[in-house]
Design an enzyme around this catalytic site. Structure first.
Site, PDB file in Angstrom:
ATOM      1  N   HIS A  93      32.550 -16.586  -8.360  1.00  0.00           N
ATOM      2  CA  HIS A  93      32.472 -16.817  -6.783  1.00  0.00           C
ATOM      3  C   HIS A  93      33.705 -16.071  -6.336  1.00  0.00           C
ATOM      4  O   HIS A  93      34.910 -16.178  -6.643  1.00  0.00           O
ATOM      5  CB  HIS A  93      32.687 -18.317  -6.410  1.00  0.00           C
ATOM      6  CG  HIS A  93      32.273 -18.709  -5.076  1.00  0.00           C
ATOM      7  ND1 HIS A  93      33.067 -18.507  -4.075  1.00  0.00           N
ATOM      8  CD2 HIS A  93      31.085 -19.126  -4.451  1.00  0.00           C
ATOM      9  CE1 HIS A  93      32.652 -18.712  -2.901  1.00  0.00           C
ATOM     10  NE2 HIS A  93      31.578 -19.075  -3.138  1.00  0.00           N
ATOM     11  N   GLU A 127      26.608 -12.440  -2.278  1.00  0.00           N
ATOM     12  CA  GLU A 127      27.390 -13.226  -1.235  1.00  0.00           C
ATOM     13  C   GLU A 127      28.411 -12.188  -0.741  1.00  0.00           C
ATOM     14  O   GLU A 127      29.481 -12.050  -1.308  1.00  0.00           O
ATOM     15  CB  GLU A 127      28.131 -14.292  -1.510  1.00  0.00           C
ATOM     16  CG  GLU A 127      27.028 -15.488  -2.154  1.00  0.00           C
ATOM     17  CD  GLU A 127      27.895 -16.879  -2.054  1.00  0.00           C
ATOM     18  OE1 GLU A 127      27.380 -17.656  -1.575  1.00  0.00           O
ATOM     19  OE2 GLU A 127      28.911 -16.904  -2.938  1.00  0.00           O
TER      20      GLU A 127
HETATM   21  P1  PGA Z   1      28.612 -20.966   3.065  1.00  0.00           P
HETATM   22  O1  PGA Z   1      29.161 -20.613   1.695  1.00  0.00           O
HETATM   23  O2  PGA Z   1      27.416 -21.249   2.975  1.00  0.00           O
HETATM   24  O3  PGA Z   1      29.653 -21.929   3.620  1.00  0.00           O
HETATM   25  O4  PGA Z   1      29.146 -19.456   3.758  1.00  0.00           O
HETATM   26  C1  PGA Z   1      28.437 -19.969   0.674  1.00  0.00           C
HETATM   27  C2  PGA Z   1      29.179 -19.808  -0.662  1.00  0.00           C
HETATM   28  O5  PGA Z   1      30.380 -19.507  -0.624  1.00  0.00           O
HETATM   29  O6  PGA Z   1      28.622 -19.812  -1.748  1.00  0.00           O
END
Ligand code: PGA
Length: 246
Positions: free
Chosen positions: A85, A161
């Site tokens: 992440h 992401e």
């Molecule tokens: P968020 O986070 O939905 O708060 O943007 C997503 C993540 O970091 O996995």
């Protein structure tokens, strides 16, 4: 079935709140990533949702104070590991090499993996080609040396992401567009379809997904689900998210 993965990060503060969120989300299409201290309680109480760790260490046991063993997680009934992440890469200086070791350790312990990749704003500002090159490099390094035999019987999903789209508490961050993220999902699948990655991983989108925009992100066929942080912790939002048709 599209996947709804909920990454609670360092929330909520009590086991009671955690159990209340998990009972609301206890569905077959849900994967929950609670803080490690709540894993046991949540695994015990959930019937349909699967449970994962937000992080793990690459060694199973030994003198590594404070670390989380994939083998111990597996023995609790945990099924998934979130690896790489962007918050771990950023705040805890996780490198691609460490991410790679963690994926191998997770597979060796019998866990499925969601590998997170995503480009920073500075890269995206240089255009979609630069973003693709960045993502390709992350995928190749993070999955380096992982043979298809090691994937056998395990699931690998990639969570795309873009870092600039991940919300940070109160600050408002725009999500990526469903169109651009679907194109990136397609690119990730193409990158990982030839050998040595024959598993055709599912690709999830993450970054400021909420009750309002989730339907648009679940619509494209290239996107197999979503990874949601902040919105999965707010009960009203959560109920709406869970009632969205995919
Ligand atoms: P968020 O986070 O939905 O708060 O943007 C997503 C993540 O970091 O996995």
């Amino acid at each position: 079935m599209k996947i709804l993965a909920f990454n609670w990060k360092l929330n909520p503060l009590t086991e009671r709140e955690a159990l209340s969120l998990s009972s609301l989300s206890d569905r077959k299409d849900v994967i929950l990533f609670p803080p490690a201290v709540f894993l046991d309680a949540i695994v015990q109480r959930t019937k349909r949702a699967e449970v994962g760790v937000q992080n793990l260490f690459w060694e199973a046991e030994g003198a590594f104070t404070g670390e989380l063993s994939p083998v111990m997680a597996k023995s609790l009934g945990v099924r998934w590991a979130l690896v790489g992440h962007s918050e771990r890469r950023r705040y805890f200086e996780e490198t691609d090499e460490m991410v790679n070791k963690k994926i191998k350790a997770a597979f060796a312990a019998g866990l499925n993996v969601i590998l997170c990749v995503g480009e920073p704003r500075s890269v995206r500002e240089r255009g979609i080609r630069a973003a693709r090159a960045f993502i390709r490099k992350q995928l190749v390094s993070d999955l380096s040396g992982i043979r298809s035999s090691e994937f056998k019987g395990r699931d690998l999903a990639i969570a795309y992401e873009p870092i600039w789209a991940i919300s940070e508490g109160a600050a408002h961050h725009p999500s990526d567009t469903p169109k651009d993220s679907a194109e990136m999902a397609k690119f990730i699948k193409q990158t990982l379809s030839p050998k040595p990655y024959p598993l055709n991983p599912k690709v999830l989108y993450g970054g400021s997904v909420n009750a309002k925009n989730i339907a648009a992100f679940l619509r494209p066929k290239e996107i197999d689900g979503v990874l949601i942080g902040g919105a999965s912790l707010q009960k009203k939002e959560l109920v709406k998210i869970l009632s969205t048709k995919s």
